[in-house]
Motif scaffolding. Structure first.
Motif, PDB file in Angstrom:
ATOM      1  N   SER A 116     -16.398  43.580  34.632  1.00 27.19           N
ATOM      2  CA  SER A 116     -14.971  43.815  34.417  1.00 27.19           C
ATOM      3  C   SER A 116     -14.668  45.238  33.969  1.00 27.19           C
ATOM      4  N   TYR A 117     -15.699  46.030  33.661  1.00 19.65           N
ATOM      5  CA  TYR A 117     -15.502  47.426  33.255  1.00 19.65           C
ATOM      6  C   TYR A 117     -15.604  48.388  34.439  1.00 19.65           C
ATOM      7  N   ALA A 118     -15.713  47.855  35.646  1.00 19.88           N
ATOM      8  CA  ALA A 118     -15.902  48.715  36.816  1.00 19.88           C
ATOM      9  C   ALA A 118     -14.601  49.420  37.192  1.00 19.88           C
ATOM     10  N   GLY A 119     -14.760  50.587  37.798  1.00 23.49           N
ATOM     11  CA  GLY A 119     -13.629  51.313  38.345  1.00 23.49           C
ATOM     12  C   GLY A 119     -12.999  52.298  37.387  1.00 23.49           C
ATOM     13  N   TYR A 120     -12.013  52.995  37.880  1.00 21.90           N
ATOM     14  CA  TYR A 120     -11.339  54.040  37.116  1.00 21.90           C
ATOM     15  C   TYR A 120     -10.823  53.483  35.790  1.00 21.90           C
ATOM     16  N   GLY A 121     -11.073  54.224  34.714  1.00 24.06           N
ATOM     17  CA  GLY A 121     -10.581  53.833  33.400  1.00 24.06           C
ATOM     18  C   GLY A 121     -11.113  52.507  32.919  1.00 24.06           C
ATOM     19  N   ARG A 122     -12.273  52.092  33.437  1.00 24.41           N
ATOM     20  CA  ARG A 122     -12.873  50.797  33.106  1.00 24.41           C
ATOM     21  C   ARG A 122     -11.935  49.635  33.435  1.00 24.41           C
ATOM     22  N   GLY A 123     -11.012  49.848  34.394  1.00 30.78           N
ATOM     23  CA  GLY A 123     -10.075  48.803  34.765  1.00 30.78           C
ATOM     24  C   GLY A 123      -8.916  48.647  33.803  1.00 30.78           C
ATOM     25  N   ASP A 124      -8.864  49.459  32.760  1.00 34.52           N
ATOM     26  CA  ASP A 124      -7.818  49.346  31.740  1.00 34.52           C
ATOM     27  C   ASP A 124      -6.662  50.312  31.950  1.00 34.52           C
ATOM     28  N   ARG A 125      -6.835  51.284  32.846  1.00 29.67           N
ATOM     29  CA  ARG A 125      -5.782  52.261  33.105  1.00 29.67           C
ATOM     30  C   ARG A 125      -5.570  52.366  34.615  1.00 29.67           C
ATOM     31  N   PRO A 126      -4.323  52.508  35.053  1.00 32.71           N
ATOM     32  CA  PRO A 126      -4.084  52.688  36.485  1.00 32.71           C
ATOM     33  C   PRO A 126      -4.529  54.073  36.940  1.00 32.71           C
ATOM     34  N   ILE A 127      -4.898  54.176  38.197  1.00 31.11           N
ATOM     35  CA  ILE A 127      -5.167  55.497  38.769  1.00 31.11           C
ATOM     36  C   ILE A 127      -3.889  56.323  38.666  1.00 31.11           C
ATOM     37  N   PRO A 128      -3.954  57.526  38.150  1.00 29.55           N
ATOM     38  CA  PRO A 128      -2.725  58.302  37.929  1.00 29.55           C
ATOM     39  C   PRO A 128      -2.148  58.862  39.221  1.00 29.55           C
ATOM     40  N   ARG A 129      -0.927  59.366  39.120  1.00 34.12           N
ATOM     41  CA  ARG A 129      -0.247  60.063  40.223  1.00 34.12           C
ATOM     42  C   ARG A 129       0.151  61.449  39.716  1.00 34.12           C
ATOM     43  N   PRO A 130      -0.794  62.389  39.667  1.00 38.13           N
ATOM     44  CA  PRO A 130      -0.478  63.716  39.114  1.00 38.13           C
ATOM     45  C   PRO A 130       0.493  64.483  40.001  1.00 38.13           C
ATOM     46  N   ARG A 131       1.083  65.520  39.427  1.00 36.35           N
ATOM     47  CA  ARG A 131       2.097  66.300  40.131  1.00 36.35           C
ATOM     48  C   ARG A 131       1.446  67.287  41.096  1.00 36.35           C
ATOM     49  N   VAL A 132       2.214  67.719  42.077  1.00 37.27           N
ATOM     50  CA  VAL A 132       1.763  68.707  43.061  1.00 37.27           C
ATOM     51  C   VAL A 132       1.779  70.096  42.421  1.00 37.27           C
ATOM     52  N   PRO A 151     -13.054  30.972  40.611  1.00 37.60           N
ATOM     53  CA  PRO A 151     -12.046  31.896  41.136  1.00 37.60           C
ATOM     54  C   PRO A 151     -12.506  32.504  42.462  1.00 37.60           C
ATOM     55  N   LYS A 152     -11.547  32.866  43.303  1.00 36.40           N
ATOM     56  CA  LYS A 152     -11.904  33.394  44.612  1.00 36.40           C
ATOM     57  C   LYS A 152     -12.491  34.794  44.529  1.00 36.40           C
ATOM     58  N   ASN A 153     -11.903  35.633  43.689  1.00 37.03           N
ATOM     59  CA  ASN A 153     -12.378  37.000  43.523  1.00 37.03           C
ATOM     60  C   ASN A 153     -12.958  37.116  42.122  1.00 37.03           C
ATOM     61  N   LEU A 154     -14.281  37.141  42.017  1.00 39.61           N
ATOM     62  CA  LEU A 154     -14.944  37.091  40.713  1.00 39.61           C
ATOM     63  C   LEU A 154     -14.605  38.303  39.859  1.00 39.61           C
ATOM     64  N   TYR A 155     -14.530  39.485  40.471  1.00 40.37           N
ATOM     65  CA  TYR A 155     -14.204  40.681  39.695  1.00 40.37           C
ATOM     66  C   TYR A 155     -12.817  40.566  39.065  1.00 40.37           C
ATOM     67  N   LEU A 156     -11.805  40.194  39.866  1.00 40.33           N
ATOM     68  CA  LEU A 156     -10.456  40.095  39.320  1.00 40.33           C
ATOM     69  C   LEU A 156     -10.378  39.037  38.227  1.00 40.33           C
ATOM     70  N   ALA A 157     -11.102  37.939  38.396  1.00 43.57           N
ATOM     71  CA  ALA A 157     -11.109  36.898  37.369  1.00 43.57           C
ATOM     72  C   ALA A 157     -11.735  37.417  36.076  1.00 43.57           C
ATOM     73  N   GLN A 158     -12.841  38.133  36.194  1.00 39.23           N
ATOM     74  CA  GLN A 158     -13.469  38.694  34.997  1.00 39.23           C
ATOM     75  C   GLN A 158     -12.542  39.686  34.302  1.00 39.23           C
ATOM     76  N   LEU A 159     -11.897  40.551  35.086  1.00 38.71           N
ATOM     77  CA  LEU A 159     -11.013  41.552  34.499  1.00 38.71           C
ATOM     78  C   LEU A 159      -9.840  40.890  33.790  1.00 38.71           C
TER      79      LEU A 159
END
Length: 553
Positions: free
Chosen positions: A63-79, A537-545
């Motif tokens: 459940s800690y996989a991915g950006y921000g350990r799954g606790d933060r959304p991927i950001p949308r920085p400015r141009v 659960p169908k998606n084990l990662y999403l269930a764990q998160l």
């Protein structure tokens, strides 16, 4: 809410039933034993996981996989830089390589931000390095913005051979996210030896600890601060004890011929150029608290034990690239005839190396040797990826101690030699919610551990890889959960007789275990449940998160 695409948001609706089961006791989880142990269904195994998510004997907590350990959304920085302002034409004819490099450099000098590629086709003839944290290359959409790579890395960067083999077969990218010092040292060394973290100065030693612990006792906390990312290291001893532990300490590990069949994992006797990567187990982790009594708290639980003989140590991380990414575009390689296996010239998509908290979002890669690469990474998210075109080597490559990365909502549409690759002591990695017209659930040996593949539909026509002296095909705690096989082939998927302490749950469409020879004798303490049925659960990662986020408040 975690960073989820539309498909995974819809999948969340099916998780409530799986999460609502009352948990079993941790003692029940610990008693699972034989190589294949049918039970009434995946629900029982999920209940056991809920009772002991950090120490379950078969199912790893990813459940800690991915950006921000799954606790933060991927950001949308400015141009901060538009490639047109740096001389790009985007007409598919002009060479836009230098314009892209200038724009990327300018974004780095500005402290990070988006390099915008408006709709068009940007022809490049050389590698685009991204050396600075915070730099994001963004197009308008995969349909409207194309980076066309005319030259391979061989032709556009440097010829990179070791004997007859091309080292671009397993490293490097046409867009390469890598610290400047790291790439310079790799090139100086001929791209051999240590490929990931460098300049690692010792901070303190650690007291013994168990898998699942988060609070650790340190010898000296004066050099540690909350929020620091450090490197936890363990020494790989000639007694093979660390290798056995990564294989779950099963009885059969004592009889395995480590000196011959795992020679690459024994740096003191190996002449393999990659052996220095395995002198130490290396796991980047954030320190969230430093206590007055000589203890620290980690952001996530340990995946391995800390034994005194392995000299558990915290070191500095060294050069790292963070919060950088590529999104909303297509990378299209010049189409060539399929190269000989392991002699690929380097038509590679984005590669992340010595990187933490970076991402590829809505990126399509066509006609690639290696489409997406992870080399010595932590918490990278690859979301909404599509791989298509002529036959390639690796659509997704996860190697050399890459930990806690997430590949979600993906599609492999073109033929490939391998598939969802993981290798080299990598752990905590997830592939969730994908369709594969080609490929397999690949391991390239070198004892990867704690991996989850879930909610995937696959035409299983690829092959696993790895050299004959690279050790067991799988380490401990691989979980294949709700995998739909459309062509009946078990290769690399039904691993219950090969992977120690593994879980094969909800795999449909196969007739028996994989065709691999067994690495270990005796019981593997693996679990096989609910074959030819979809489980909750169908998606084990999403269930764990979801479960972790709810229990952590």
């Amino acid at each position: 809410m975690p960073h989820l695409d539309r498909r995974n948001l819809l999948a969340l609706g099916g998780l409530a039933a799986g999460a609502a089961f009352l948990p079993a006791t941790s003692a029940q989880a610990a008693t699972r034993g034989a190589t294949a142990m049918p039970t009434p269904g995946g629900a029982a195994l999920w209940r056991e996981y809920l009772a002991a998510p950090d120490t379950h004997p078969q199912i790893p907590n990813v459940s800690y996989a991915g950006y921000g350990r799954g606790d933060r959304p991927i950001p949308r920085p400015r141009v901060v830089a538009n490639v047109m302002q740096y001389g790009a034409r985007g007409d598919g004819r002009a060479d836009d390589t230098d314009a892209l490099r200038r724009a990327v450099t300018a974004a780095g000098a500005a402290g990070g931000g988006v390099v915008l590629l408006p709709p068009g086709t940007y022809r490049t003839t050389g590698m685009i390095p991204v050396h600075d944290s915070g730099v994001v290359i963004r197009g308008e959409s995969p349909e409207e913005t194309v980076i066309y790579c005319e030259n391979s890395l061989d032709d556009g960067y440097m010829l990179n051979r070791r004997g007859w083999m091309s080292q671009w077969s397993w490293m490097g990218g046409q867009i390469w996210f890598v610290p400047r010092r790291r790439l310079a040292s790799l090139r100086e060394a001929g791209f051999v030896g240590n490929e990931a973290w460098m300049d690692n100065d010792a901070l303190t030693t650690l007291a013994p600890a168990s898998r699942g612990d988060r609070e650790l006792e340190v010898a000296d906390a004066t050099g540690l601060r909350a929020g620091d990312t450090v490197l936890l290291t363990l020494r790989n001893l000639p007694d093979n004890s660390l290798l056995k532990h990564l294989c779950g300490d099963i009885p059969g590990a004592d009889d395995y011929d480590w000196e011959t069949r795992s020679r690459r994992l024994r740096p003191e006797i190996s002449d393999w150029t990659g052996a220095p990567n395995f002198e130490h187990y290396r796991w980047p982790v954030e320190v969230t608290a430093v206590h007055d009594d000589g203890r620290i708290t980690l952001a996530q639980p340990l995946r391995v034990e800390l034994r005194p003989e392995w000299e558990p140590t915290l070191t500095t991380l060294g050069p790292v690239i963070r919060n950088a990414g590529i999104e909303s575009l297509t990378m299209r390689m010049r189409e060539i005839p399929t190269p000989q296996h392991s002699v690929e010239p380097g038509f590679n998509g984005p590669c992340f190396q010595a990187a933490i908290d970076c991402w590829a979002r809505d990126v399509h890669v066509e006609h690639a040797d290696n489409a997406f690469g992870l080399v010595g990474t932590k918490n990278i998210s690859i979301v909404g990826a599509r791989v298509s075109g002529r036959r390639g080597h690796h659509p997704f490559m996860c190697r050399v101690q890459s930990h806690d990365n997430l590949v979600a909502d993906f599609e492999i549409a073109g033929p490939t030699q391998h598939g969802l690759n993981v290798e080299g002591w990598s752990s905590g990695n997830v592939w969730a919610g994908g369709t594969m017209a080609h490929g397999t659930l690949d391991s390239h040996k070198l004892i990867p551990t704690d991996a989850v593949r879930t909610a995937i539909t696959i035409n299983n026509d690829g092959n696993t890889g790895g050299a004959g002296d690279a050790g067991p095909n799988w380490g401990a705690r691989f979980t294949h959960w709700n995998i739909e096989v459309t062509n009946g082939r078990s290769h690399g998927i039904r691993i219950e007789e090969n992977s120690p302490r593994s879980a094969v749950v909800g795999v449909t469409g196969t007739t028996g275990p994989t065709n691999h020879a067994r690495d270990f004798s005796g019981p593997l303490s693996s679990v096989t449940e609910s074959l030819d049925a979809t489980v909750l659960p169908k998606n084990l990662y999403l269930a764990q998160l979801r479960h972790r986020r709810r229990t952590e408040g």
